[in-house]
Scaffold this motif. Sequence first.
Motif, PDB file in Angstrom:
ATOM      1  N   ALA A  46      42.604  10.218  47.255  1.00 58.09           N
ATOM      2  CA  ALA A  46      40.682  10.167  47.603  1.00 58.09           C
ATOM      3  C   ALA A  46      40.140  11.292  46.538  1.00 58.09           C
ATOM      4  CB  ALA A  46      39.891  10.177  48.762  1.00 58.09           C
ATOM      5  N   LEU A  47      41.367  12.241  46.107  1.00 57.30           N
ATOM      6  CA  LEU A  47      40.885  13.289  45.456  1.00 57.30           C
ATOM      7  C   LEU A  47      41.462  13.411  44.816  1.00 57.30           C
ATOM      8  CD1 LEU A  47      38.976  15.982  45.606  1.00 57.30           C
ATOM      9  CD2 LEU A  47      40.937  16.895  47.002  1.00 57.30           C
ATOM     10  N   THR A  48      41.374  14.247  42.882  1.00 59.20           N
ATOM     11  CA  THR A  48      42.313  13.822  42.087  1.00 59.20           C
ATOM     12  C   THR A  48      42.224  15.437  41.269  1.00 59.20           C
ATOM     13  OG1 THR A  48      41.753  11.771  40.922  1.00 59.20           O
ATOM     14  CG2 THR A  48      42.557  13.023  39.198  1.00 59.20           C
ATOM     15  N   VAL A  49      43.589  15.859  41.146  1.00 55.66           N
ATOM     16  CA  VAL A  49      43.879  17.757  40.925  1.00 55.66           C
ATOM     17  C   VAL A  49      44.200  17.329  39.064  1.00 55.66           C
ATOM     18  CG1 VAL A  49      45.544  19.138  41.202  1.00 55.66           C
ATOM     19  CG2 VAL A  49      45.497  17.894  42.546  1.00 55.66           C
ATOM     20  N   ASP A  50      43.395  17.663  38.677  1.00 52.01           N
ATOM     21  CA  ASP A  50      43.011  17.709  37.275  1.00 52.01           C
ATOM     22  C   ASP A  50      43.979  19.276  37.034  1.00 52.01           C
ATOM     23  OD1 ASP A  50      42.580  16.533  34.499  1.00 52.01           O
ATOM     24  OD2 ASP A  50      40.980  18.020  34.408  1.00 52.01           O
ATOM     25  N   VAL A  51      45.270  18.869  35.907  1.00 51.09           N
ATOM     26  CA  VAL A  51      45.694  19.364  34.838  1.00 51.09           C
ATOM     27  C   VAL A  51      45.862  19.409  32.852  1.00 51.09           C
ATOM     28  CG1 VAL A  51      47.905  20.865  35.409  1.00 51.09           C
ATOM     29  CG2 VAL A  51      47.271  20.401  37.305  1.00 51.09           C
ATOM     30  N   SER A  52      44.723  20.396  32.998  1.00 45.66           N
ATOM     31  CA  SER A  52      45.095  20.137  31.652  1.00 45.66           C
ATOM     32  C   SER A  52      46.424  21.330  30.703  1.00 45.66           C
ATOM     33  CB  SER A  52      43.589  20.457  31.031  1.00 45.66           C
ATOM     34  OG  SER A  52      43.429  22.011  31.082  1.00 45.66           O
ATOM     35  N   GLU A  53      46.807  22.151  31.272  1.00 47.05           N
ATOM     36  CA  GLU A  53      47.887  22.538  30.419  1.00 47.05           C
ATOM     37  C   GLU A  53      48.357  23.068  31.120  1.00 47.05           C
ATOM     38  OE1 GLU A  53      48.484  25.590  26.910  1.00 47.05           O
ATOM     39  OE2 GLU A  53      46.338  25.132  27.353  1.00 47.05           O
ATOM     40  N   ARG A  54      50.132  23.410  30.592  1.00 48.63           N
ATOM     41  CA  ARG A  54      51.319  23.839  32.162  1.00 48.63           C
ATOM     42  C   ARG A  54      50.997  25.324  30.987  1.00 48.63           C
ATOM     43  NH1 ARG A  54      50.327  19.174  33.054  1.00 48.63           N
ATOM     44  NH2 ARG A  54      50.321  17.631  34.759  1.00 48.63           N
ATOM     45  N   VAL A  55      51.664  26.495  31.564  1.00 50.29           N
ATOM     46  CA  VAL A  55      52.248  27.157  30.390  1.00 50.29           C
ATOM     47  C   VAL A  55      53.183  28.727  31.123  1.00 50.29           C
ATOM     48  CG1 VAL A  55      50.097  27.412  28.989  1.00 50.29           C
ATOM     49  CG2 VAL A  55      50.277  29.082  30.497  1.00 50.29           C
ATOM     50  N   PRO A  56      54.199  28.811  30.379  1.00 46.64           N
ATOM     51  CA  PRO A  56      55.277  29.258  31.057  1.00 46.64           C
ATOM     52  C   PRO A  56      54.481  30.847  31.113  1.00 46.64           C
ATOM     53  CG  PRO A  56      55.923  29.742  28.568  1.00 46.64           C
ATOM     54  CD  PRO A  56      54.448  28.391  28.902  1.00 46.64           C
ATOM     55  N   LEU A  57      55.100  31.685  32.499  1.00 47.80           N
ATOM     56  CA  LEU A  57      54.164  32.971  32.463  1.00 47.80           C
ATOM     57  C   LEU A  57      54.421  33.724  31.663  1.00 47.80           C
ATOM     58  CD1 LEU A  57      53.655  34.597  35.472  1.00 47.80           C
ATOM     59  CD2 LEU A  57      56.089  34.610  36.004  1.00 47.80           C
ATOM     60  N   ALA A  58      55.216  33.769  30.745  1.00 48.41           N
ATOM     61  CA  ALA A  58      55.414  34.858  29.546  1.00 48.41           C
ATOM     62  C   ALA A  58      54.067  35.121  28.966  1.00 48.41           C
ATOM     63  CB  ALA A  58      56.937  34.825  29.434  1.00 48.41           C
ATOM     64  N   ASP A  59      53.636  34.151  28.940  1.00 50.24           N
ATOM     65  CA  ASP A  59      52.142  33.627  28.243  1.00 50.24           C
ATOM     66  C   ASP A  59      50.813  33.641  28.858  1.00 50.24           C
ATOM     67  OD1 ASP A  59      54.380  32.651  25.522  1.00 50.24           O
ATOM     68  OD2 ASP A  59      54.231  30.449  25.892  1.00 50.24           O
ATOM     69  N   LEU A  60      51.116  34.407  30.281  1.00 52.89           N
ATOM     70  CA  LEU A  60      49.962  34.887  30.843  1.00 52.89           C
ATOM     71  C   LEU A  60      49.380  35.583  29.721  1.00 52.89           C
ATOM     72  CD1 LEU A  60      48.513  34.052  33.425  1.00 52.89           C
ATOM     73  CD2 LEU A  60      49.532  36.014  34.238  1.00 52.89           C
ATOM     74  N   ALA A  61      48.817  36.078  29.188  1.00 59.48           N
ATOM     75  CA  ALA A  61      48.374  37.077  28.808  1.00 59.48           C
ATOM     76  C   ALA A  61      47.289  36.212  27.606  1.00 59.48           C
ATOM     77  CB  ALA A  61      49.673  37.565  27.970  1.00 59.48           C
ATOM     78  N   SER A  62      48.320  35.672  27.134  1.00 62.00           N
ATOM     79  CA  SER A  62      47.714  34.468  25.991  1.00 62.00           C
ATOM     80  C   SER A  62      46.350  33.869  26.585  1.00 62.00           C
ATOM     81  CB  SER A  62      48.570  33.865  24.830  1.00 62.00           C
ATOM     82  OG  SER A  62      49.306  32.173  25.838  1.00 62.00           O
ATOM     83  N   VAL A  63      46.571  33.177  28.047  1.00 63.30           N
ATOM     84  CA  VAL A  63      45.560  32.223  28.700  1.00 63.30           C
ATOM     85  C   VAL A  63      44.128  33.216  29.137  1.00 63.30           C
ATOM     86  CG1 VAL A  63      44.837  31.210  31.052  1.00 63.30           C
ATOM     87  CG2 VAL A  63      47.731  31.359  30.035  1.00 63.30           C
ATOM     88  N   HIS A  64      44.789  34.646  29.442  1.00 61.40           N
ATOM     89  CA  HIS A  64      43.345  35.466  29.654  1.00 61.40           C
ATOM     90  C   HIS A  64      42.938  35.656  28.370  1.00 61.40           C
ATOM     91  CE1 HIS A  64      44.361  37.040  33.679  1.00 61.40           C
ATOM     92  NE2 HIS A  64      45.694  36.842  33.513  1.00 61.40           N
ATOM     93  N   ALA A  65      43.730  36.046  27.101  1.00 59.11           N
ATOM     94  CA  ALA A  65      42.726  35.937  25.818  1.00 59.11           C
ATOM     95  C   ALA A  65      41.761  34.653  25.583  1.00 59.11           C
ATOM     96  CB  ALA A  65      43.532  36.660  24.643  1.00 59.11           C
ATOM     97  N   ARG A  66      42.460  33.519  25.459  1.00 59.20           N
ATOM     98  CA  ARG A  66      41.843  32.373  25.402  1.00 59.20           C
ATOM     99  C   ARG A  66      40.287  32.239  26.387  1.00 59.20           C
ATOM    100  NH1 ARG A  66      45.379  27.053  25.549  1.00 59.20           N
ATOM    101  NH2 ARG A  66      46.547  28.582  26.531  1.00 59.20           N
ATOM    102  N   ALA A  67      40.937  32.101  27.456  1.00 57.39           N
ATOM    103  CA  ALA A  67      39.615  32.796  28.669  1.00 57.39           C
ATOM    104  C   ALA A  67      38.193  33.402  28.076  1.00 57.39           C
ATOM    105  CB  ALA A  67      39.831  32.698  29.718  1.00 57.39           C
ATOM    106  N   ALA A  68      38.701  34.830  27.584  1.00 52.15           N
ATOM    107  CA  ALA A  68      37.710  35.238  27.064  1.00 52.15           C
ATOM    108  C   ALA A  68      36.909  35.219  26.115  1.00 52.15           C
ATOM    109  CB  ALA A  68      38.767  37.006  26.550  1.00 52.15           C
ATOM    110  N   ALA A  69      37.604  34.377  25.342  1.00 52.03           N
ATOM    111  CA  ALA A  69      37.203  33.773  23.685  1.00 52.03           C
ATOM    112  C   ALA A  69      36.272  31.847  24.396  1.00 52.03           C
ATOM    113  CB  ALA A  69      38.227  33.866  22.696  1.00 52.03           C
ATOM    114  N   GLY A  70      36.344  32.114  26.114  1.00 50.94           N
ATOM    115  CA  GLY A  70      36.498  30.309  25.656  1.00 50.94           C
ATOM    116  C   GLY A  70      36.419  29.119  25.203  1.00 50.94           C
ATOM    117  N   ALA A  71      37.834  29.867  25.104  1.00 47.02           N
ATOM    118  CA  ALA A  71      38.858  28.454  24.186  1.00 47.02           C
ATOM    119  C   ALA A  71      39.992  27.681  25.164  1.00 47.02           C
ATOM    120  CB  ALA A  71      39.506  28.631  23.775  1.00 47.02           C
ATOM    121  N   LEU A  72      39.523  28.009  26.777  1.00 46.23           N
ATOM    122  CA  LEU A  72      40.563  26.869  27.591  1.00 46.23           C
ATOM    123  C   LEU A  72      40.039  25.432  27.913  1.00 46.23           C
ATOM    124  CD1 LEU A  72      41.948  29.083  30.969  1.00 46.23           C
ATOM    125  CD2 LEU A  72      42.997  28.328  28.363  1.00 46.23           C
ATOM    126  N   PRO A  73      41.290  25.204  28.193  1.00 48.49           N
ATOM    127  CA  PRO A  73      40.652  23.436  27.832  1.00 48.49           C
ATOM    128  C   PRO A  73      39.848  23.580  29.604  1.00 48.49           C
ATOM    129  CG  PRO A  73      43.058  23.634  27.879  1.00 48.49           C
ATOM    130  CD  PRO A  73      42.257  25.071  27.604  1.00 48.49           C
TER     131      PRO A  73
END
Length: 314
Positions: free
Chosen positions: A277-304
């Motif tokens: 009755a509830l769908t969990v949506d995951v758009s991307e899975r990244v390794p922990l070592a790449d977390l800084a790049s996730v923060h950078a993409r989020a700051a640039a409005g580029a997370l999917p």
Amino acid sequence: MKAVRFHEYGEPDVLHYEDVDLPEPGPGQVRVRVAATSFNGVDGNIRAGFMQGPMPLTLPHIPGLDVAGTIDALGEGVGGREIGDRVVGFLPFVDDGASAEYVLAPAESLAPAPEGIPLADAAALPLVGLTAWQALFDHAGLKAGQRILISGGGGAVGGYAVQLAKAAGAHVIATGSPRSVEQVKAAGADEVIDHTATEVTTAVTGPVDVLLNLAPIDPAEYAALAGLVRDGGVVVGTTVWMPAPADEERGVRAVDVYVRSDAGQLAELVARVDRGALTVDVSERVPLADLASVHARAAAGALPGKVIVLPATA
């Protein structure tokens, strides 16, 4: 163990993947072997130092408010939990988080993880799912037959809000962008407005009982949307830096949501996931070592969309 920490506030490059001592659970705590955490917008604000007032941290700090994983150690006085239990939870803001191989969590904050989806994917549920639930039911008091306008229906919270509001029997009107319109429709919205192509205030025909704003819109636009709310209705917002506008003359109340951990509500969300009755949506899975790049993409409005973060041991 490996973890990502920041030793000072700043840009995403203050995040460092490094060795950290394995934590030991204290009274009432459990240690969780992390299958995944997730990225939430508030993580970037915390790292940048914008939340030091309401959320004073001890540095260095491990971010990551969501956790899905397996209990591997029990603290004193913990009952009803066993080593090996698969759990999901929303962690305290000021404690070290789950951007690590292991994390400590208050036992009372955890719920059994969903059985019907991968354990790591469950990390996409707690904070945003609880935000949607509390906004709709704790604060808006949404009921069957009511009309709700969800501004920002294409975001992570919006996806859950649309699903939950529709399941509650409401007539759901939601806004989205060209890249999210189909996703919002799939979540169950009765009407979807592309806010980049249409003036929302003119596209909504008739008053709504509830306005739920999840988007960083201009204050003037926020006030205009609030004008669509019927007399005696409610405006609920999650953009706490821009307070929800009330209209006392018309009896329209305003509520700003500060999400809280609630294991009972989380267990209800998990139950809905398990019965489809509830769908969990995951758009991307990244390794922990790449977390800084996730923060950078989020700051640039580029997370999917919703991103989960996996330690190497997951």
